[in-house]
Design a protein around this motif. Structure first.
Motif, PDB file in Angstrom:
ATOM      1  N   ILE A 130     127.326  64.440 -12.732  1.00  0.00           N
ATOM      2  CA  ILE A 130     128.244  63.027 -12.100  1.00  0.00           C
ATOM      3  C   ILE A 130     126.907  62.097 -11.630  1.00  0.00           C
TER       4      ILE A 130
ATOM      5  N   PHE B 108     126.629  58.418 -13.190  1.00  0.00           N
ATOM      6  CA  PHE B 108     126.222  57.058 -12.337  1.00  0.00           C
ATOM      7  C   PHE B 108     124.945  56.197 -12.782  1.00  0.00           C
ATOM      8  N   LEU B 109     123.883  57.059 -12.795  1.00  0.00           N
ATOM      9  CA  LEU B 109     122.926  56.375 -13.184  1.00  0.00           C
ATOM     10  C   LEU B 109     122.989  55.796 -14.813  1.00  0.00           C
TER      11      LEU B 109
ATOM     12  N   GLY C  10     125.340  54.780 -15.998  1.00  0.00           N
ATOM     13  CA  GLY C  10     126.217  53.427 -16.042  1.00  0.00           C
ATOM     14  C   GLY C  10     125.387  52.464 -15.560  1.00  0.00           C
ATOM     15  N   ALA C  11     124.650  52.434 -14.400  1.00  0.00           N
ATOM     16  CA  ALA C  11     123.705  51.652 -13.927  1.00  0.00           C
ATOM     17  C   ALA C  11     122.778  50.966 -15.104  1.00  0.00           C
ATOM     18  N   HIS C  12     122.321  51.931 -15.784  1.00  0.00           N
ATOM     19  CA  HIS C  12     121.391  51.420 -16.858  1.00  0.00           C
ATOM     20  C   HIS C  12     122.207  50.487 -17.917  1.00  0.00           C
TER      21      HIS C  12
ATOM     22  N   TRP D 255     124.749  48.917 -17.629  1.00  0.00           N
ATOM     23  CA  TRP D 255     125.263  47.559 -16.546  1.00  0.00           C
ATOM     24  C   TRP D 255     124.081  46.565 -16.868  1.00  0.00           C
TER      25      TRP D 255
ATOM     26  N   MET E  40     131.678  51.780 -11.296  1.00  0.00           N
ATOM     27  CA  MET E  40     131.237  53.004 -10.561  1.00  0.00           C
ATOM     28  C   MET E  40     132.468  54.154 -10.734  1.00  0.00           C
TER      29      MET E  40
END
Lengths: 600, 872
Positions: free
Chosen positions: B569, B573-574, B576-578, B580, B599
């Motif tokens: 999980i 998230f990480l 997803g950030a990268h 993004w 998120m």
């Protein structure tokens, strides 16, 4: 866009840079700066940002998921499910409602023990699903025939075309032994078969049912109320004898008189008891006259007296309206009736009632004292280190675990105070405790103690929020202190005080741990508030929704059957508490508006 | 002022102004003042009563014990030939057994003899034993026969008229001689009559020669007797009585065997008979003790075949002697006294390595020293682990063996004569000491002898255990049960629950608060916050029920998936950030609101990943079956080490990134577009993740190769209701309170600090991390403390989901019992004012003090923070 970021960065750097630096070093530094400013991306901390957002998402998802689970499970429990008939490959037939599906990892020895056909099916399923087999839990009922309420049926066991929905499968909810599933084969009146066609039997049952249910209600009323009345009188006479013995001694005139009165009453009541028993028996006999004969899925037949049936419906023939009818009738039963079958069926009315009465008594105790304490602290006490210390302590007491209050309630209220009351006023009943054990009064007092800090803190905050200028204005007009408090401060603080009171009620309604020690019980047929003088019986133990959840989930014999009830009870409790909280939030909003409008 | 008022006269309204307030107003003001003061102080007092009452109930646990002198009795002639003395419940009578077989019952108020009886005539009586409970006896005779029977006080209720007819009219609470005993008028106005009963069974011939030592026990099937004859042969007999179900006849069956100690070379040179013979309560051991301290154990598990099972030297010091020995109630623990004044407790423990025949060894468990005189008499209590010991210098002392305490000492004889006989009344409330022709009686005031700070917090060696341990076990089925009141397992359970729930709840709450306060749009914030706050009022019984009946079974089914989710999980998230970051800058800025949507997608993505990887993880790391792996049945330690090392390796990789790679990335990104940098960053992230996993794998393989196994510490056998479930659900329960207070603290950081930071060119993230969080740190800390307080006291969740076994292990997959759950479970059954009851009050007091302190610290920190942030 990247270039833009670079230029602005450079411009900023240049402005801040040292103009007197040597050109070569300056160029190097500039290169280094350009490099740094080019990676504003790293400075954005996007991954960390997402991680913090992730925390919020996980917390939120858990909350939403939890509430959704409670609402979904709680609301669906009463919806009538179809009755399926499952025939396994080895010829077994099970009728029932499917409660849930599941996959499991089979024991290695299982495959060896299977018949060839089932083994082939299981093997196919195993290889398709990666080592797991599907199964479903069927509520098969018919406990007196099968010895179990639920049956696991694995998918591989089912014969080809082994699933069907028999048209005339009846779901019968009974007063005892749980549910019964079967199709009607005959309707008997006084032992004579009246109808044999399924539709005709069902019609006969439908037409006979209202009268039977009325008789059942009458019978229960006799058993409960009338019997109770008689018992109370006998008990009263017996207590009078004991009291006379305590007051005047054995063999005194008063004692002899009491004994004579008691024996008189006992004789009279004996007659009344016999009459009552006859009437009850007559009703019972009347109800046992009508019998419906059902055939179960595996071909066995059973006779059910209509008097034992709470509700019956042909599950596979219901249309939308009829389904809603069953659903709503179950909700009605749940909210208004008493529990049956060790609390796993029927209603939770006594628990709702107990929760409400307990919460109200608690509020009646906690609000006045909380408000008085807050008024004293805020308006009367001289501010100083002592008051500050008291204030911090009260704040901290709000964080003391509720079970600690339960322990104090048991030791102080039940044993110490209750014991003293029993010695002084109920000596005749000793050694059976009257107030010396858990009860409504002690539970309310314990929770009042527990919620007192909440009310004090909330009221103090509300009082503090009343601007000093208002008080000063009032004094300047010549009002006395009490007049100021009564007419200026309290009305302004009222919404805040009520918020505090409602929050205290919400907390009190949801607490279970202390109640386990001071009076909540799993079954209390006598309500703490009833039509028998003195109407409110603060010494009685009571049922409580929260304790009901704990008891059903953990002490129940048939925990699978109790599970739906736990979810519904949970839904109810959560709804009550959410309602109270919403009221508090609404009041708080109103309070804010009022202050926004009326500031000096 | 007053004069001015008077002069003012009527006001301009024309109405006469009141110069003085109306009397009603004054009265109302006074009444209100006193009511509010009284009610206010009363309310505050009622709340503070909570703490005081807990102390009031718990404090008597630590009051010292004492002996109140009751009376002295002259018993007339010196008790020549007395071998055993016992007193009745209220110490109004005592019986003394004499060497010649006569029994004398005395009135203990005036010393007169009430009754006298004798054992039946026959061969001369040579040995005897009397049960501790004072109801059974065994007598051995010169012709080798034994008689088992009843000897003791029997109680019955008699009719008041019978007593009156005998010319007796005792007051309530008084006892008078009546018939062959005493009659006592109870507070309930009944007449309780007590007399001595002696009933002996038929003689049972055990041996051919004179018996010199004897003891008996009652086992589950019948009576057991062990006796030693003058020739040095030990005889064991078992008498079973079986009632025929059809005929109702009582069939007696006797079987037994003997062991020739002399022939086996087990008797000391010179053939001295042992001074004591003791048969254990279960009848599986006979213990023979000699005056020099030697103790021989004989295994009699099979009564037909007694075999020697080992020797112990009870008094190893040369020249010192064993002077007194007795069994504790239950006949499992031996209490010995020697001429050094030591009182010691010995019992058998399992000793698989030992070479003894029955696999047990007698060990010294408690050593209570202190009185420098020869111990002359030992009388254990029937009900508890108390023991009365008399000494040669005339001292009598009460000991509590479990807590290793000498409760009280008293000069029993007054003239330095040795104490000859001690007796404890069956209810442990009276102590009887006899020397020569005088006896004294004391009332024992020792309500809680088993409680001491040592017993509460220290390790205690309980009967039957392999060694000293912390154990909480307050009740059991048998009477001779030794209550075990160590709060340590409960405190440990509380800490374990708190630790795991904070481990889960604290990061989530803090991260969520940081995001809400710093990055969420104000509109969304005002909607999100109340939702999370409202969860604080969710009844904990609901959470507990869901934990136990929904989460626990679900977690049990998806153990590897759940463990994988802990990694996947955050990874999602990480990632997803990268991803993004790869978006063009404009879109990133313009669509920053969609970020929250991204998120929200991260959670299902992470869960999906966990479920996709779960089976693979289970196969590769946990030998395909994690439950069996945890139980230690299959597989190697690699998987477990990986689980434990992954967080460490992740931290190491992050540290390496910050120290080395960040700088390099900055330098190498010169002149590159943001997209390229973002791609590079993504690559870096993926490589780092892979590296972290690889590092953990390497370390795990290394540890596994070194044959270290992680199972047994934090990872061990899986139990359905375990700390992981409680940690998750209780963590969830404390999220709202931590979140609210943290968010308030973060939001209270003055806006100009943020503005200044942003204006100086810092990004919002840099501002949040380096300006806002440090400023609000004390507020965050105080939130943690309050959350801690909640977790410590939470009852229903742990009660329902923690399994409630008071064990002490950190295993995340096993249960525990907390202080609060223990109180909730045991309080309804505790007898008022018993040690157990007060102990539970002490547990509640501990909780009270703990939470009060935590909250006070939190409150102090928060007040300081508020003051500081106002100054900013």
């Amino acid at each position: 866009m990247s270039a833009g970021a670079v230029t602005t960065g450079l411009a900023g750097d240049r402005a801040a840079g040292d103009p007197a630096a040597p050109p070569l070093a300056s160029r190097q530094r500039r290169a280094a700066r350009r490099a740094r400013s080019a990676v504003t991306l790293l400075a954005q901390g996007e991954p960390m940002l997402w991680l913090t957002g992730g925390g919020l998402v996980v917390a939120g998802a858990m909350i939403v998921g939890l509430v959704a689970l409670i609402v979904w499970q709680g609301a669906l429990t009463f919806w009538p499910a179809p009755v399926v008939s499952i025939t396994t490959a080895d010829g077994r037939t099970v009728w029932g409602e499917i409660t849930r599906r599941d996959v499991f990892k089979p024991d290695p020895s299982l495959m060896g023990s299977l018949a060839p056909q089932a083994r082939a099916a299981a093997g196919r399923e195993l290889s398709a699903s990666g080592g797991r087999l599907a199964r479903r839990l069927v509520r098969s009922g018919n406990f007196e025939l099968s010895g179990e309420h639920f049956t696991w049926v694995s998918d591989y066991e089912i014969a080809p075309d082994g699933e069907a929905r028999p048209r005339w499968a009846l779901v019968v909810e009974r007063r005892s032994w749980g549910r019964f599933y079967g199709e009607p084969v005959a309707y008997l009146e006084d032992g004579k078969v009246v109808a044999t066609d399924a539709a005709a039997v069902w019609r006969a049952v439908r037409s006979a049912q209202p009268a039977v249910l009325a008789r059942v209600a009458r019978q229960r009323d006799l058993e409960r109320r009338e019997m109770d009345r008689l018992n109370t009188r006998v008990e009263k006479a017996r207590l009078a004898v004991r009291q006379a013995e305590l007051d005047h001694g054995r063999d005194s005139a008063a004692w002899r008189q009491a004994v004579a009165a008691a024996s008189r009453i006992e004789t009279a009541m004996g007659q009344a008891f016999a009459d009552l028993t006859d009437r009850i028996d007559a009703l019972k006999r009347e109800n046992e006259r009508s019998v419906v004969r059902l055939r179960t899925g595996d071909g066995r037949e059973a006779d059910l007296a209509l008097g034992d049936i709470v509700r019956a419906y042909p599950a596979n023939q219901l249309d939308g309206a009829a389904k809603w009818g069953v659903y709503l009738s179950r909700w009605r039963e749940f909210l208004a009736d008493e529990p049956r079958e060790a609390n796993s069926e029927g209603g939770v009315f006594p628990a709702i009632f107990g929760t409400i009465v307990m919460t109200l008594v608690m509020s009646a105790l906690v609000v006045p004292f909380g408000v008085l304490a807050a008024l004293y602290l805020r308006e009367y006490a001289k501010t100083g280190p002592l008051v500050a210390a008291v204030r911090i302590s009260i704040n901290n007491l709000a964080g003391v675990p509720s079970i600690v209050f339960g322990v104090v309630g048991l030791g102080f209220f039940c044993y110490l105070a209750g014991g003293a009351i029993d010695q002084a006023f109920f000596a005749a009943r000793l050694p059976n405790p009257t107030y010396g054990t858990g009860g409504l009064l002690w539970a309310s007092l314990t929770l009042a103690l527990l919620t007192l800090p909440v009310v004090i803190v909330a009221t103090e905050e509300a009082l503090a929020a009343v601007p000093g200028s208002l008080r000063e204005g009032s004094y300047a007009c010549g009002a006395s202190k009490w007049q100021t408090i009564q007419r200026i401060v309290l009305p302004r603080a009222l919404p805040g005080i009520m918020t505090g009171a409602i929050l205290a009620m919400a907390r009190g309604a949801g607490e279970v741990a202390p109640l386990m020690l001071v009076g909540a019980v799993k079954l209390a047929p006598e309500l703490p508030l009833d039509g028998v003088a003195p109407f409110l019986h603060p010494e009685r133990s009571f049922m409580h929704l929260g304790f009901h959840i704990y008891d059903l989930g953990f002490q129940s014999q048939n925990s699978e059957a109790a599970k739906p009830m736990v979810f519904t009870t949970t839904l109810l409790l959560v709804a009550i508490i959410t309602g109270l909280n919403l009221a508090a939030i609404w009041l708080r909003a109103r309070l804010r508006r009022r202050f926004a409008a009326g500031h000096f | 002022m007053a004069g001015e008022n008077r002069n003012a006269g009527n006001g301009f309204t024309g109405r006469r102004r009141l110069r003085k307030p109306k009397a009603t107003v004054v009265v109302a003001d006074r009444v209100a003042r006193s009511v509010i003061t009284l009610g206010g102080i009363g309310g505050i007092g009622a709340v503070s009563l909570v703490g005081l009452f807990l102390v009031y109930v718990a404090a008597p646990l630590f009051l010292p014990s004492r002996l109140d002198a009751e009376r002295a009795v002259a018993t007339g002639e010196p008790p020549a030939g007395v071998v055993h003395v016992a007193v009745d419940e209220s110490a109004t009578m005592a019986w003394a057994f004499h060497r010649d077989g006569s029994v004398l019952v005395r009135d203990l108020r005036d010393g007169r003899t009430i009754h006298r009886l004798r054992v039946p005539d026959g061969p001369s009586l040579t040995c005897w034993s009397f049960s501790l409970e004072g109801d059974r006896c065994a007598l051995g005779y010169a012709d080798g026969s034994v008689r088992l029977g009843t000897l003791g006080f029997a109680t019955e209720y008699v009719d008041a008229d019978d007593v009156r007819a005998a010319g007796r009219e005792p007051a309530i609470g008084e006892a008078v001689p009546f018939r062959r005993g005493m009659v006592e008028r109870t507070p309930e106005d009944q007449f309780r009559y007590r007399e001595i009963v002696l009933a002996l069974g038929e003689p049972l011939v055990l041996a051919a020669g004179t018996l010199v030592r004897i003891d008996q026990s009652r086992g589950p099937g019948g009576s057991l007797v062990a006796a030693l004859d003058v020739e040095g042969r030990l005889h064991v007999g078992e008498r079973r009585e079986r009632r025929n179900l059809l005929t109702g006849e009582l069939a007696t069956q006797v079987r037994g065997g003997s062991l020739d100690l002399r022939a086996a070379g087990l008797l000391p040179a010179g053939g001295i008979a042992p001074s004591h013979l003791l048969l254990t309560g279960l009848g599986d051991n006979v213990m023979l003790a000699w005056p020099d301290g030697r103790l021989l154990r004989v295994d009699t598990t099979d009564p037909a075949d007694p075999q020697p099972a080992g020797e112990v030297d009870l008094v190893p010091e040369a020249g010192r002697r064993l002077t007194a020995i007795a069994f504790q109630s239950g006949k499992a623990s031996l209490v010995t006294g020697d001429d050094l004044g030591r009182v010691r407790v010995w019992f058998r423990v399992k000793d698989p390595e030992g070479d003894s025949r029955d696999g047990t060894a007698l060990v010294l468990a408690h050593d209570l020293s202190g009185i420098p005189a020869v111990a002359t008499a030992i009388t254990p209590s029937v009900r508890t682990r108390m023991v009365a010991v008399g000494f040669a210098d005339g001292t009598a002392a009460l000991y509590h063996l479990t807590s290793e305490r000498r409760l009280v000492t008293v000069d029993a004889t007054g003239d330095g004569e040795p104490v000859e006989f001690l007796a404890l009344a069956p209810r442990d409330d009276l102590l009887y000491a006899q020397t020569g022709g005088a006896a004294r009686i004391w009332r024992i005031v020792a309500p809680h002898p088993e409680a001491s700070w040592r017993a509460l917090a220290g390790k205690i060696w309980y009967e039957g255990y392999g060694g000293p341990a912390w154990i909480w076990q307050s009740s059991a089925a048998t009477d001779s049960f030794e209550p075990k009141y160590s709060l340590m397992p409960l405190v440990f359970g509380t800490l374990k629950a708190t630790f795991y729930s904070l481990l889960f709840g604290l990061p989530l709450a803090w991260l969520a608060a940081l995001y809400t306060s710093e990055f969420l749009a104000p509109g969304a914030r005002s909607r999100v916050k109340p939702v999370i706050e409202s969860m604080a009022s969710l009844p904990s019984v609901v959470l507990g029920f869901l934990a136990a009946l929904v989460f626990a079974p679900a977690l049990e089914r998806w153990v590897p998936e759940s463990l994988t989710a802990v990694v996947t999980i955050p990874f999602a998230f990480l990632l997803g950030a990268h991803l993004w970051q790869l978006l063009p800058r404009e879109i990133m800025l313009r669509r920053s609101r969609c970020r929250l949507g991204g998120m929200v997608l991260g959670l299902p993505a992470g869960l999906w990943l966990a479920f996709a990887l779960g089976p693979t993880v289970e196969r590769t790391l946990f030998a395909g079956d994690i439950t069996a792996w945890l139980a230690g049945q299959v597989g190697e330690g690699t998987g477990g080490w990986m689980l434990l090392l992954l967080p460490l390796s992740a931290v190491a990789v992050v540290a390496a990134n910050v120290q080395i790679v960040d700088g390099w990335l900055r330098n190498s990104s010169t002149g590159r577009t943001a997209r390229e940098v973002a791609l590079l960053d993504l690559l870096r992230f993926l490589l780092s993740s892979a590296l972290a996993v690889a590092l953990a794998w390497g370390g795990a393989s290394l540890f596994a190769a070194m044959a270290l196994d992680p199972r047994g510490g934090f990872l061990d056998t899986y139990v359905q209701r375990n700390a992981l479930v409680v940690g998750m659900v209780m963590g969830f329960a404390i999220i709202p309170i931590i979140y609210t207070i943290s968010e308030d603290a973060l939001a209270a950081v003055p806006g100009h600090l943020r503005a200044a930071s942003l204006g100086a060119g810092a990004t919002p993230w840099q501002t949040a991390l380096r300006v806002v969080v440090p400023t609000a740190l004390s507020g965050l800390f105080s939130a943690m403390m309050i959350g801690l307080g909640r977790a410590v006291g939470e009852t229903m969740i742990v009660l329902m989901a923690a399994g409630n076994t008071p064990i002490m292990e950190w295993n995340v997959f096993n249960g525990f019992r907390t202080l609060s759950a223990n109180v909730a479970v045991e309080m309804p059954e505790a007898v008022q004012n018993s040690t157990h009851y007060r102990m539970l009050f002490l547990a509640a007091l501990t909780l009270f003090v703990l939470t009060f302190l935590l909250n006070t610290v939190a409150e102090a920190v928060r007040t300081r923070f508020r003051r500081k942030s106002l100054q900013l």
